[in-house]
Design a protein around this motif. Sequence first.
Motif, mmCIF file in Angstrom:
data_model
loop_
_atom_site.group_PDB
_atom_site.id
_atom_site.type_symbol
_atom_site.label_atom_id
_atom_site.label_comp_id
_atom_site.label_asym_id
_atom_site.label_seq_id
_atom_site.Cartn_x
_atom_site.Cartn_y
_atom_site.Cartn_z
ATOM 1 N N THR A 1 26.496 -7.889 -18.217
ATOM 2 C CA THR A 1 27.706 -7.121 -17.978
ATOM 3 C C THR A 1 28.696 -8.004 -17.259
ATOM 4 O OG1 THR A 1 28.637 -5.109 -17.003
ATOM 5 C CG2 THR A 1 26.922 -6.208 -15.759
ATOM 6 N N ASN A 2 29.981 -7.777 -17.508
ATOM 7 C CA ASN A 2 31.019 -8.559 -16.840
ATOM 8 C C ASN A 2 31.714 -7.657 -15.840
ATOM 9 O OD1 ASN A 2 33.718 -9.803 -16.352
ATOM 10 N ND2 ASN A 2 32.855 -11.361 -17.700
ATOM 11 N N ASP A 3 31.288 -7.728 -14.566
ATOM 12 C CA ASP A 3 31.861 -6.863 -13.539
ATOM 13 C C ASP A 3 32.293 -7.656 -12.314
ATOM 14 O OD1 ASP A 3 29.459 -7.567 -12.435
ATOM 15 O OD2 ASP A 3 28.558 -5.575 -12.570
ATOM 16 N N GLY A 4 32.514 -8.958 -12.483
ATOM 17 C CA GLY A 4 32.982 -9.781 -11.388
ATOM 18 C C GLY A 4 31.888 -10.293 -10.478
ATOM 19 N N THR A 5 30.619 -10.172 -10.889
ATOM 20 C CA THR A 5 29.508 -10.553 -10.025
ATOM 21 C C THR A 5 29.475 -12.056 -9.785
ATOM 22 O OG1 THR A 5 28.176 -8.696 -10.780
ATOM 23 C CG2 THR A 5 27.005 -10.531 -9.783
ATOM 24 N N LEU A 6 29.340 -12.462 -8.509
ATOM 25 C CA LEU A 6 29.192 -13.870 -8.151
ATOM 26 C C LEU A 6 27.973 -14.120 -7.261
ATOM 27 C CD1 LEU A 6 32.866 -14.970 -7.468
ATOM 28 C CD2 LEU A 6 31.459 -15.517 -9.436
ATOM 29 N N THR A 7 27.398 -13.055 -6.708
ATOM 30 C CA THR A 7 26.229 -13.177 -5.840
ATOM 31 C C THR A 7 25.217 -12.122 -6.255
ATOM 32 O OG1 THR A 7 27.621 -13.890 -3.998
ATOM 33 C CG2 THR A 7 25.414 -13.138 -3.456
ATOM 34 N N VAL A 8 23.935 -12.489 -6.361
ATOM 35 C CA VAL A 8 22.896 -11.506 -6.672
ATOM 36 C C VAL A 8 21.699 -11.740 -5.766
ATOM 37 C CG1 VAL A 8 23.537 -11.126 -9.085
ATOM 38 C CG2 VAL A 8 21.926 -12.941 -8.517
ATOM 39 N N VAL A 9 21.055 -10.646 -5.379
ATOM 40 C CA VAL A 9 19.798 -10.704 -4.647
ATOM 41 C C VAL A 9 18.993 -9.482 -5.066
ATOM 42 C CG1 VAL A 9 20.777 -9.499 -2.652
ATOM 43 C CG2 VAL A 9 18.724 -10.894 -2.360
ATOM 44 N N THR A 10 17.683 -9.619 -5.198
ATOM 45 C CA THR A 10 16.860 -8.529 -5.713
ATOM 46 C C THR A 10 15.916 -7.993 -4.641
ATOM 47 O OG1 THR A 10 15.278 -10.147 -6.550
ATOM 48 C CG2 THR A 10 16.935 -9.338 -8.094
ATOM 49 N N GLY A 11 15.469 -6.753 -4.862
ATOM 50 C CA GLY A 11 14.528 -6.101 -3.964
ATOM 51 C C GLY A 11 14.021 -4.822 -4.587
ATOM 52 N N VAL A 12 13.387 -3.971 -3.782
ATOM 53 C CA VAL A 12 12.810 -2.723 -4.274
ATOM 54 C C VAL A 12 13.289 -1.585 -3.383
ATOM 55 C CG1 VAL A 12 10.677 -1.442 -4.699
ATOM 56 C CG2 VAL A 12 10.785 -3.899 -5.201
ATOM 57 N N VAL A 13 13.757 -0.505 -4.003
ATOM 58 C CA VAL A 13 14.145 0.709 -3.296
ATOM 59 C C VAL A 13 13.379 1.867 -3.910
ATOM 60 C CG1 VAL A 13 16.030 2.294 -2.722
ATOM 61 C CG2 VAL A 13 16.446 -0.173 -2.752
ATOM 62 N N GLU A 14 12.531 2.512 -3.103
ATOM 63 C CA GLU A 14 11.717 3.642 -3.560
ATOM 64 C C GLU A 14 10.941 3.316 -4.829
ATOM 65 O OE1 GLU A 14 14.869 6.652 -3.554
ATOM 66 O OE2 GLU A 14 13.824 7.561 -1.866
ATOM 67 N N GLY A 15 10.371 2.118 -4.845
ATOM 68 C CA GLY A 15 9.535 1.716 -5.956
ATOM 69 C C GLY A 15 10.277 1.218 -7.173
ATOM 70 N N ARG A 16 11.612 1.178 -7.131
ATOM 71 C CA ARG A 16 12.395 0.746 -8.287
ATOM 72 C C ARG A 16 13.040 -0.602 -7.989
ATOM 73 N NH1 ARG A 16 13.236 4.985 -11.757
ATOM 74 N NH2 ARG A 16 14.976 3.929 -12.762
ATOM 75 N N PRO A 17 12.955 -1.547 -8.932
ATOM 76 C CA PRO A 17 13.609 -2.837 -8.707
ATOM 77 C C PRO A 17 15.129 -2.686 -8.770
ATOM 78 C CG PRO A 17 12.756 -2.719 -10.943
ATOM 79 C CD PRO A 17 12.281 -1.476 -10.241
ATOM 80 N N VAL A 18 15.806 -3.267 -7.796
ATOM 81 C CA VAL A 18 17.263 -3.183 -7.749
ATOM 82 C C VAL A 18 17.822 -4.564 -7.457
ATOM 83 C CG1 VAL A 18 17.213 -0.797 -6.928
ATOM 84 C CG2 VAL A 18 17.419 -2.672 -5.280
ATOM 85 N N THR A 19 19.117 -4.708 -7.702
ATOM 86 C CA THR A 19 19.824 -5.929 -7.347
ATOM 87 C C THR A 19 21.089 -5.561 -6.596
ATOM 88 O OG1 THR A 19 20.881 -7.939 -8.199
ATOM 89 C CG2 THR A 19 20.996 -6.001 -9.580
ATOM 90 N N VAL B 1 10.335 -6.125 -13.551
ATOM 91 C CA VAL B 1 10.807 -4.888 -14.165
ATOM 92 C C VAL B 1 9.750 -4.427 -15.170
ATOM 93 C CG1 VAL B 1 12.603 -3.815 -15.566
ATOM 94 C CG2 VAL B 1 13.221 -5.546 -13.871
ATOM 95 N N ASP B 2 9.223 -3.226 -14.956
ATOM 96 C CA ASP B 2 8.187 -2.683 -15.840
ATOM 97 C C ASP B 2 7.035 -3.671 -16.023
ATOM 98 O OD1 ASP B 2 9.650 -0.364 -16.196
ATOM 99 O OD2 ASP B 2 10.727 -1.155 -17.927
ATOM 100 N N GLY B 3 6.676 -4.331 -14.929
ATOM 101 C CA GLY B 3 5.559 -5.251 -14.966
ATOM 102 C C GLY B 3 5.862 -6.609 -15.544
ATOM 103 N N ARG B 4 7.124 -6.882 -15.874
ATOM 104 C CA ARG B 4 7.501 -8.146 -16.495
ATOM 105 C C ARG B 4 8.438 -8.910 -15.559
ATOM 106 N NH1 ARG B 4 6.199 -8.345 -21.706
ATOM 107 N NH2 ARG B 4 7.687 -10.011 -22.149
ATOM 108 N N PRO B 5 8.236 -10.228 -15.413
ATOM 109 C CA PRO B 5 9.119 -11.005 -14.537
ATOM 110 C C PRO B 5 10.479 -11.226 -15.203
ATOM 111 C CG PRO B 5 7.539 -12.455 -15.603
ATOM 112 C CD PRO B 5 7.152 -11.048 -15.994
ATOM 113 N N VAL B 6 11.540 -11.057 -14.431
ATOM 114 C CA VAL B 6 12.890 -11.295 -14.940
ATOM 115 C C VAL B 6 13.651 -12.146 -13.934
ATOM 116 C CG1 VAL B 6 12.952 -9.084 -16.179
ATOM 117 C CG2 VAL B 6 13.956 -9.250 -13.888
ATOM 118 N N ALA B 7 14.700 -12.804 -14.424
ATOM 119 C CA ALA B 7 15.653 -13.497 -13.563
ATOM 120 C C ALA B 7 17.002 -12.823 -13.729
ATOM 121 C CB ALA B 7 15.752 -14.975 -13.940
ATOM 122 N N VAL B 8 17.703 -12.640 -12.617
ATOM 123 C CA VAL B 8 19.052 -12.082 -12.637
ATOM 124 C C VAL B 8 20.001 -13.206 -12.244
ATOM 125 C CG1 VAL B 8 20.571 -10.263 -11.798
ATOM 126 C CG2 VAL B 8 18.097 -9.875 -11.884
#
Length: 745
Positions: free
Chosen positions: A133-151, A415-422
């Motif tokens: 997606t093109n939303d102006g993102t320049l910084t990303v960091v990942t973690g988990v909130v209530e068992g769901r992967p988020v960035t 994500v869903d048991g699969r490794p991803v890179a953001v």
Amino acid sequence: MQHSAPSPASPDAPARPAGDGADPTTPTAQQTPAAPENADTLLTDPAFLLNAHPDDVTALFAHARSSPARAMVRAYSTALHHGSATLPWLLDLHTHRTGIPGPTSVPATDNTATWRTTWTSDPRPGDRLVHETNDGTLTVVTGVVEGRPVTINGSYGDTVLIWDLTPYRQIGKPLIGHSGQLHTAAMGVVDSRPVAVTGSDSMVRVWDLFTGEQIGEPMADSSDAQAVSLGVLEGRPIAVIGGRDHTVQVWDLTTRRQLGEPLTGHTSDVVAVATAVVDGRPVAVTGSWDHTVRVWDLTTRQQIGEPMTGHTDSVCAMATAVVDGRPVAVTASWDNTVRVWDLTTRQQIGEPMTGHTGWVKTVATAVLDSRPVAVTGACHPDATVRVWDLTTRQQIGKPYTSYSVSVEAVAAAEVDGRPVAVTAESGGTARVWDLDEVHTGLRFTPDALHSRTIRTAAVTAVGERTLMLTGGEEQKVTVWDPATGRTAGDDLGGPCPGPVRAITTLLVDGQPVAVTGSARTLQMRQLTTGELLREESANRDYLALATHTIKGKPVVLAAVHTWLRVIDPETGRARRLPHPATVTAVTTGHLDGRPVAITTTAQHTIHTWDLTTKKPLTPAYTRPTAVGALHLTTVDDQPVLLTGFGRWLRLTDPRTGAHTTPLISGHTRPITALSTMTMGDTPIAVTGSADTTLRTWNLTTPTPTPLGPPLPFPHPITTLTPTPDGDLIVTHGPETTRLTPRPPA
């Protein structure tokens, strides 16, 4: 943000009706959508995808096993991110992009679009791209909130957004508080609650990710934080911050107070920080513009041993991992290398990992098939994402290609048991890559035409064949068949002197000739052989090209600096038409039987030239903002000049400069491409924009009206080229898509 887990439905997804949320008249929808055993069948069934509620579709994502079903997960996830209004169109486009085989492309429906996708080319390898997606993102960091992967995504301005990675969509409200671009971020847990720690505007802020609210007052950061990493010291959560003042600060995240004095030793900006445990003791590992890597005992607050040296330029990114049971640091540097360091001995392990050809700006670590790996991203001219096995220190597979100038940040998640890179890229694009994808035989899209942004395109006839020529940042001109999207031989004439900004074609003595403007060089080549016929240089870049015929003889019009050069392609002789500022675009046609050229400049002026006399035909006039595109056409036997200036479209009488319509709005960012054609018997204008959308306008109404909704593409649109058989070639970023019109009923 609510305390319950966020709903996977998009913000504007249709409300769920009573029952299963699907159209009961659709046979597929009568099955049990959430049944895992039906996932592969349902996720490749267009009827289910178009009629089922998004919750029922996304519930199946984790159960997709076949390659086509997993590819459709990516297509649906990307489409749903834009909202349900254009879901059928986007599914049609993205099923072509992901290369799903068989009759699974979603049919266009009456309420979706005035176009359907014939084919699209995607330059990325395999089917590793999960979402973008093109939303102006320049910084990303990942973690988990209530068992769901988020960035956590930081953008150009002061906006910090939270995105759910299952599927990829914004959740909760933006984190509001910073007054400048986000420099750094990290995620962790404080008092059993997930938090984000962000640094910008000389402030470090802590955010409760359950509520989206800032926790307490910001932590005043005299160092101007450039990097942050979270850890635990004596049972308390801490943030370790590297700053421009050459120091490392340690903060207690519970009290939000600095612990002791800053750690000193670096002699330049500290721009990379990570934490680890070495021999049972918490440590911080830091990297700096002083080319060194240092290890600090967080309990004693002392540097451990001597600095680790080896990099020959700034150490700008850092991550830690465990390799063969030993803690290591992985560093990325502007010396184009990635290095692995044993944190117990503080020695480099083996040789540097090489492959990137630009500054390596970012690194993250993950586990892939039980192996520790590093994921790195680099700047132009490399602009790739690479995966490295930290045990063998060898690159795994082929690099993932970014079309942007630079990969600014990378983070890893599961994500869903699969490794991803953001990844976040310099153009503001965020992408999610599947690190475990090995189904490289899935692709059914045309071969990659370009791997970087396409800037210019032209279509021409060669005998009975129609050919397209495209060029851009890669310094080459690609010749290809617009019917199939596949290349038609080698690149034209080999490498160009610089980025290709303009292409046009003409016939000289009955032979097809391509004219290209590449940096400060104009070349004319025989199209079928690539033979160089003529070359000229200028002291400025060639920005636009066009051709016309004057008294039966072809001419080339070249915009360079403040001149429009009218060139005889046979002799090379030229006549210069002066302008008050740099000429940025040119279009040609006839007015009252006379051949004309219409130009626009960097001062927003528009000029009409009689090409027979080489003199102005009408006085110049000015637009309030820069003209990004212009096109001369005929509607109802009357000449009309269409101009895209800023985000507006306007129609003008080219003989007088008088406006024939009010401002026509719709785009939210500048119009970058403009063309006209017919759809059935209806004359239309087509506009493309930096907002990534394509819009279609009916030119038979007094004020052009939209035909169908705006159609979002993955990248900003750069060119629009009608084909002789009535289709439209759209270039967006490095990709090319062929559309076939669906005339209005």
